[in-house]
Scaffold this active site. Structure first.
Site, PDB file in Angstrom:
ATOM      1  N   CYS A   2       0.841  -1.188   0.000  1.00 28.00           N
ATOM      2  CA  CYS A   2       0.000   0.000   0.000  1.00 28.00           C
ATOM      3  C   CYS A   2       0.884   1.250   0.000  1.00 28.00           C
ATOM      4  O   CYS A   2       1.939   1.278   0.619  1.00 28.00           O
ATOM      5  CB  CYS A   2      -0.940   0.107   1.188  1.00 28.00           C
ATOM      6  SG  CYS A   2      -2.082  -1.248   1.323  1.00 28.00           S
ATOM      7  N   ARG A  27       3.825  -0.277  -4.931  1.00 29.28           N
ATOM      8  CA  ARG A  27       3.609  -0.825  -3.588  1.00 29.28           C
ATOM      9  C   ARG A  27       2.313  -1.627  -3.490  1.00 29.28           C
ATOM     10  O   ARG A  27       2.035  -2.270  -2.482  1.00 29.28           O
ATOM     11  CB  ARG A  27       3.557   0.312  -2.560  1.00 29.28           C
ATOM     12  CG  ARG A  27       4.830   1.123  -2.494  1.00 29.28           C
ATOM     13  CD  ARG A  27       4.685   2.223  -1.478  1.00 29.28           C
ATOM     14  NE  ARG A  27       4.562   1.701  -0.147  1.00 29.28           N
ATOM     15  CZ  ARG A  27       5.571   1.382   0.643  1.00 29.28           C
ATOM     16  NH1 ARG A  27       6.793   1.563   0.214  1.00 29.28           N
ATOM     17  NH2 ARG A  27       5.376   0.912   1.845  1.00 29.28           N
ATOM     18  N   TRP A  75      -2.618  -2.727  -1.658  1.00 31.82           N
ATOM     19  CA  TRP A  75      -2.283  -4.153  -1.830  1.00 31.82           C
ATOM     20  C   TRP A  75      -3.098  -4.864  -0.764  1.00 31.82           C
ATOM     21  O   TRP A  75      -2.854  -4.705   0.430  1.00 31.82           O
ATOM     22  CB  TRP A  75      -0.789  -4.372  -1.624  1.00 31.82           C
ATOM     23  CG  TRP A  75      -0.340  -5.771  -1.927  1.00 31.82           C
ATOM     24  CD1 TRP A  75      -0.036  -6.284  -3.151  1.00 31.82           C
ATOM     25  CD2 TRP A  75      -0.142  -6.833  -0.982  1.00 31.82           C
ATOM     26  NE1 TRP A  75       0.343  -7.600  -3.018  1.00 31.82           N
ATOM     27  CE2 TRP A  75       0.285  -7.966  -1.700  1.00 31.82           C
ATOM     28  CE3 TRP A  75      -0.278  -6.944   0.397  1.00 31.82           C
ATOM     29  CZ2 TRP A  75       0.576  -9.181  -1.101  1.00 31.82           C
ATOM     30  CZ3 TRP A  75       0.010  -8.166   1.007  1.00 31.82           C
ATOM     31  CH2 TRP A  75       0.429  -9.263   0.247  1.00 31.82           C
ATOM     32  N   ASN A 101      -1.640   2.264   5.617  1.00 36.78           N
ATOM     33  CA  ASN A 101      -0.766   1.194   5.149  1.00 36.78           C
ATOM     34  C   ASN A 101      -0.321   0.410   6.379  1.00 36.78           C
ATOM     35  O   ASN A 101       0.292   0.980   7.281  1.00 36.78           O
ATOM     36  CB  ASN A 101       0.456   1.807   4.436  1.00 36.78           C
ATOM     37  CG  ASN A 101       1.529   0.779   4.141  1.00 36.78           C
ATOM     38  OD1 ASN A 101       1.228  -0.402   3.970  1.00 36.78           O
ATOM     39  ND2 ASN A 101       2.773   1.217   4.085  1.00 36.78           N
ATOM     40  N   GLY A 102      -0.653  -0.880   6.415  1.00 34.89           N
ATOM     41  CA  GLY A 102      -0.274  -1.693   7.568  1.00 34.89           C
ATOM     42  C   GLY A 102      -1.400  -2.654   7.903  1.00 34.89           C
ATOM     43  O   GLY A 102      -2.291  -2.900   7.075  1.00 34.89           O
ATOM     44  N   GLU A 506      17.670 -16.970  -8.782  1.00 36.51           N
ATOM     45  CA  GLU A 506      17.246 -15.602  -9.099  1.00 36.51           C
ATOM     46  C   GLU A 506      16.633 -15.540 -10.508  1.00 36.51           C
ATOM     47  O   GLU A 506      15.614 -14.878 -10.720  1.00 36.51           O
ATOM     48  CB  GLU A 506      18.455 -14.656  -8.963  1.00 36.51           C
ATOM     49  CG  GLU A 506      18.218 -13.213  -9.351  1.00 36.51           C
ATOM     50  CD  GLU A 506      17.106 -12.509  -8.581  1.00 36.51           C
ATOM     51  OE1 GLU A 506      16.606 -13.056  -7.581  1.00 36.51           O
ATOM     52  OE2 GLU A 506      16.706 -11.411  -9.004  1.00 36.51           O
ATOM     53  N   LYS A 510      12.822 -14.329 -11.285  1.00 33.90           N
ATOM     54  CA  LYS A 510      12.503 -13.222 -12.198  1.00 33.90           C
ATOM     55  C   LYS A 510      11.430 -13.647 -13.188  1.00 33.90           C
ATOM     56  O   LYS A 510      10.462 -12.939 -13.427  1.00 33.90           O
ATOM     57  CB  LYS A 510      13.746 -12.772 -12.989  1.00 33.90           C
ATOM     58  CG  LYS A 510      14.767 -11.956 -12.274  1.00 33.90           C
ATOM     59  CD  LYS A 510      14.346 -10.549 -11.923  1.00 33.90           C
ATOM     60  CE  LYS A 510      13.636 -10.484 -10.616  1.00 33.90           C
ATOM     61  NZ  LYS A 510      14.377 -10.508  -9.405  1.00 33.90           N
ATOM     62  N   GLU A 513       7.938 -14.229 -11.543  1.00 34.88           N
ATOM     63  CA  GLU A 513       7.299 -12.983 -11.093  1.00 34.88           C
ATOM     64  C   GLU A 513       6.604 -12.245 -12.213  1.00 34.88           C
ATOM     65  O   GLU A 513       5.527 -11.709 -12.020  1.00 34.88           O
ATOM     66  CB  GLU A 513       8.361 -12.007 -10.563  1.00 34.88           C
ATOM     67  CG  GLU A 513       8.940 -12.307  -9.254  1.00 34.88           C
ATOM     68  CD  GLU A 513       9.751 -11.119  -8.742  1.00 34.88           C
ATOM     69  OE1 GLU A 513      10.849 -10.901  -9.256  1.00 34.88           O
ATOM     70  OE2 GLU A 513       9.264 -10.438  -7.833  1.00 34.88           O
ATOM     71  N   HIS A 529      18.723 -36.236  -8.942  1.00 38.25           N
ATOM     72  CA  HIS A 529      17.977 -36.668  -7.757  1.00 38.25           C
ATOM     73  C   HIS A 529      16.498 -36.323  -7.847  1.00 38.25           C
ATOM     74  O   HIS A 529      15.803 -36.310  -6.837  1.00 38.25           O
ATOM     75  CB  HIS A 529      18.595 -36.053  -6.495  1.00 38.25           C
ATOM     76  CG  HIS A 529      20.018 -36.451  -6.290  1.00 38.25           C
ATOM     77  ND1 HIS A 529      20.382 -37.725  -5.913  1.00 38.25           N
ATOM     78  CD2 HIS A 529      21.176 -35.765  -6.478  1.00 38.25           C
ATOM     79  CE1 HIS A 529      21.696 -37.802  -5.842  1.00 38.25           C
ATOM     80  NE2 HIS A 529      22.200 -36.632  -6.190  1.00 38.25           N
ATOM     81  N   LYS A 629       6.084  -4.110  -4.211  1.00 42.52           N
ATOM     82  CA  LYS A 629       7.532  -3.887  -4.160  1.00 42.52           C
ATOM     83  C   LYS A 629       8.106  -4.122  -2.770  1.00 42.52           C
ATOM     84  O   LYS A 629       9.140  -4.750  -2.616  1.00 42.52           O
ATOM     85  CB  LYS A 629       7.823  -2.455  -4.617  1.00 42.52           C
ATOM     86  CG  LYS A 629       9.291  -2.117  -4.697  1.00 42.52           C
ATOM     87  CD  LYS A 629       9.940  -2.793  -5.871  1.00 42.52           C
ATOM     88  CE  LYS A 629      11.424  -2.534  -5.929  1.00 42.52           C
ATOM     89  NZ  LYS A 629      12.093  -3.534  -6.773  1.00 42.52           N
TER      90      LYS A 629
HETATM   91  C1  AGP Z   1      12.262  -9.445  -6.260  1.00 41.74           C
HETATM   92  O1  AGP Z   1      12.158  -9.369  -7.637  1.00 41.74           O
HETATM   93  C2  AGP Z   1      11.036  -9.395  -5.501  1.00 41.74           C
HETATM   94  N1  AGP Z   1      10.052  -8.541  -5.963  1.00 41.74           N
HETATM   95  C3  AGP Z   1      11.079  -9.716  -4.025  1.00 41.74           C
HETATM   96  O2  AGP Z   1      11.458 -11.051  -3.935  1.00 41.74           O
HETATM   97  C4  AGP Z   1      12.002  -8.859  -3.113  1.00 41.74           C
HETATM   98  O3  AGP Z   1      13.327  -9.086  -3.417  1.00 41.74           O
HETATM   99  C5  AGP Z   1      11.689  -9.213  -1.651  1.00 41.74           C
HETATM  100  O4  AGP Z   1      10.353  -8.912  -1.363  1.00 41.74           O
HETATM  101  C6  AGP Z   1      12.594  -8.516  -0.673  1.00 41.74           C
HETATM  102  O5  AGP Z   1      12.414  -7.130  -0.668  1.00 41.74           O
HETATM  103  P1  AGP Z   1      13.460  -6.175   0.011  1.00 41.74           P
HETATM  104  O6  AGP Z   1      14.756  -6.360  -0.698  1.00 41.74           O
HETATM  105  O7  AGP Z   1      12.901  -4.798  -0.153  1.00 41.74           O
HETATM  106  O8  AGP Z   1      13.579  -6.588   1.453  1.00 41.74           O
END
Ligand code: AGP
Length: 634
Positions: A2, A27, A75, A101-102, A506, A510, A513, A529, A629
């Site tokens: 949010c 956000r 969010w 937000n929270g 990673e 990517k 996501e 395995h 984010k």
């Molecule tokens: C990465 O592409 C993500 N959107 C997510 O995994 C992110 O890295 C994770 O939420 C951690 O966020 P931060 O680095 O702000 O703590």
């Protein structure tokens, strides 16, 4: 999670709030809304499900007049993402409006109680209790009513409140959710993040936990929860508005991918002076560092993957054992950390709830804490004993790219710093590594230039994948319509070994996501395995095979996949002749770089593959579904 934005001043507020919310849309983008004071008896507002453009459409038809306003982009946590659950929320008489937000943990009990006293609830959200509480305690002074309401609340919040009876005033407060005040000329702002303030000012105040802020056009007053004034001096922010704009690129993600060589150069220039590593802001003494017996890294998502690379770097350079944990696992399992441990929390935002809780847990158990984070003044940077900023600039795309390589760069520098200081890294190696690090940005640039040259080819390959993916699905379903009930047979597998294994994770993250295609990252040695059972002619298997001590082993893995008809895309060191003998589907070459530094270069093709595939599939690259984010909820 949010975003909130507030404006009070001499200008019409509606469009300023919308513009601010657009910077915060990363956000959360389930719904958005705005509430405006305009001298009338009631607050005027509009809110709607979906992205901010939906709200803009409504406001074009029904513009809201007024010079003091608050807005929200959501969010969803409590209640589905529909119009009713969108913020702002208003009291029975629409005289008070709140954005939040929270999470309010005790909202259920509060709601039952408020209902008994006549509060009419319109949404399923936890937030709505705040506005009814403020209304309950309102006796002609909004600030006092907010302060009183906060006493009843358990949970986390950044809130902004307006009241039709107090024109030109916004009251805000924070506990564990970020909030920044922007100081303007005869106007003031509030936002969840500085990037939303850059259009207007570079003078900000980071609101601390337990503070209540009252904004008017000419004044910002800060008090604690008991009403005692708090003195704070605004700080100047270094980020610029150009950094927070797309600058001609179609998406923030690709812009941020292309920024990486420049960012790395800037980080190295700042941190390496006369062959010495400098961390001005570190705040941890030499004696404290000398007492470190074990390093524990905690982080989430991409930052966790950076932490896994960090294990290889720090163990090799310092001889200190390193453990890496996802923050959510660390915090809930009574971690055995304490004196003699250095707990490093890695985070782009510096606000991720689980990582923050991990820092608190570690501090409570007397471990030394350090955060590696990107956002200046973030909660983690203030709560950890030490801080190292990654200086990647604002990262807007939800999928993290430049923050990852900036985290890696910082971990290399920290490893070099500690290795040099503890004398575990021979001088000669230290200097050789520093020298090579300075060459890495041009290696990264070479990968990006090559991509630019072959962009059409990459797009064609992604198109080919798309065609095969859907053709395969159809064939699969036709053969047995019952299979529609099961998961589809198209996916990506990412394999890596050693220091490039975290890069495999990673790369898969990517792709998942932003394209929603199933993808898995695996240590190549583990293939036999289990995952080898998945191999047929369908999955794209991305194999990280730059020159390394396990190169031969990786080649054997590729042979095993080829033998089963798999479509292999290896990422290899330029000049590798061997690989072509295996007739891969497509080969990506990266410049020659030593194994220990290779993750910085090898991750770039993975970021680009994810981008190309998501583009081919027509997905919303910068704002993928269900994600936000910074994850400030548990
Ligand atoms: C990465 O592409 C993500 N959107 C997510 O995994 C992110 O890295 C994770 O939420 C951690 O966020 P931060 O680095 O702000 O703590």
């Amino acid at each position: 999670m949010c975003g909130i934005f507030g404006y009070t001043g001499g200008k019409q507020a509606q469009n300023l709030v919308i513009q601010g919310l657009k910077h915060l849309e990363y956000r959360g983008y389930d719904s958005s809304g705005v509430a405006i004071q305009n001298g009338a008896k009631a607050i005027h507002f509009e809110k709607t499900q979906g992205k901010i453009r939906n709200l803009e459409e409504i406001l074009k038809k029904h513009p809201l007049q007024g010079k003091t306003a608050i807005g929200h982009t959501r969010w969803a946590t409590h209640g589905t993402p529909n119009d009713l659950n969108a913020h702002p929320h208003l009291d029975n008489h629409s005289q008070i409006a709140v954005v939040h937000n929270g999470i309010i943990e005790n909202y259920f009990d509060l709601k039952q109680n408020l209902k008994k006293h006549g509060a009419r609830f319109r949404s399923e959200t936890d937030t709505e209790v705040i506005v009814h509480l403020v209304a309950k305690y309102y006796k002609g002074n909004l600030e006092n009513a907010v302060r009183r309401a906060l006493k009843d609340i358990r949970g986390t919040y950044a809130i902004a409140v307006i009241c039709s009876k107090e024109p030109g005033k916004i009251v805000a407060a924070r506990l564990d959710s970020p909030l920044v005040v922007g100081i303007g000329r005869e106007e003031n702002f509030l936002a969840s993040d500085v990037s939303a303030l850059l259009d207007h000012t570079d003078r900000v105040i980071y609101v601390e936990n337990g503070e209540v802020i009252t904004l008017s056009d000419r004044a910002v007053s800060i008090t604690d929860l008991s009403g005692k004034p708090v003195k704070r001096v605004p700080v100047k922010i270094q980020w610029t508005i150009t950094q927070a704009k797309k600058g001609g690129y179609p998406h923030f993600m690709i812009k941020e991918i292309f920024e990486q060589p420049e960012i790395l150069t800037a980080i190295l220039r700042e941190r390496i002076q006369k062959s010495k590593i400098i961390f001005e802001e570190l705040k941890i003494s030499a004696a404290e560092l000398k007492s470190v017996k074990r390093i524990v890294i905690i982080a989430c998502g991409t930052a966790y993957h950076a932490g896994l690379v960090g294990k290889y770097i720090l163990e090799e350079f310092t001889n200190i054992p390193v453990w890496v944990d996802t923050s959510s696992e660390f915090r809930y399992r009574d971690p055995k950390v304490g004196k003699g441990d250095l707990v490093i929390a890695i985070s782009q935002s510096g606000e991720t709830a689980d990582t923050l809780a991990g820092i608190r847990e570690a501090k409570m158990k007397k471990a030394l804490t350090l955060t590696i984070c990107n956002v200046l003044g973030s909660t983690m940077s203030r709560e950890a004993k030490g801080v190292i900023y990654t200086h990647a600039g604002p990262e807007i795309a939800v999928a993290s790219t430049k923050a990852y390589t900036a985290q890696l760069a910082t971990l290399y520098l920290l490893g070099l710093y500690l290795g040099n200081f503890l004398k575990t890294l021979p001088e000669k190696r230290f200097h050789a590594l520093v020298k090579e690090l300075f060459r890495v940005p041009s290696m990264m640039q070479k990968v990006l230039d090559q991509y630019k040259k072959e962009e059409k080819d990459w797009a064609a390959k992604a198109h080919d994948f798309n065609k095969r993916y859907h053709a395969q699905l159809e064939k699969y379903y036709k053969a047995d319509p019952e299979k529609r009930k099961r998961s589809p047979n198209g996916f990506f597998l990412y394999l890596g070994r050693g220091i490039n294994y975290p890069n495999a994770l990673e790369g898969a993250l990517k792709l998942k996501e932003i394209s929603y295609i199933p993808a898995e990252g695996y240590p190549a040695g583990e293939m036999k395995h289990g995952p080898i059972a998945l191999i047929d002619e369908n999955p794209w298997v991305i194999c990280l095979a730059p020159q390394s001590k396990t190169y031969e082993k990786m080649i054997s893995n590729i042979q095993e996949i080829k033998a089963r008809g798999g479509m292999v895309i290896p990422v290899v060191t330029e000049g590798d002749k061997e690989i072509y003998k295996l007739k891969p589907f497509y080969t990506i070459e990266i410049p020659k770089v030593s194994e220990i530094l290779s993750p910085l270069v090898a991750v770039l093709p993975l970021q680009l593959i994810a981008y190309c595939v998501a583009k081919e599939f027509g997905e919303d690259i910068d704002q993928p579904r269900n994600l936000a984010k910074s994850v400030t909820v548990e």
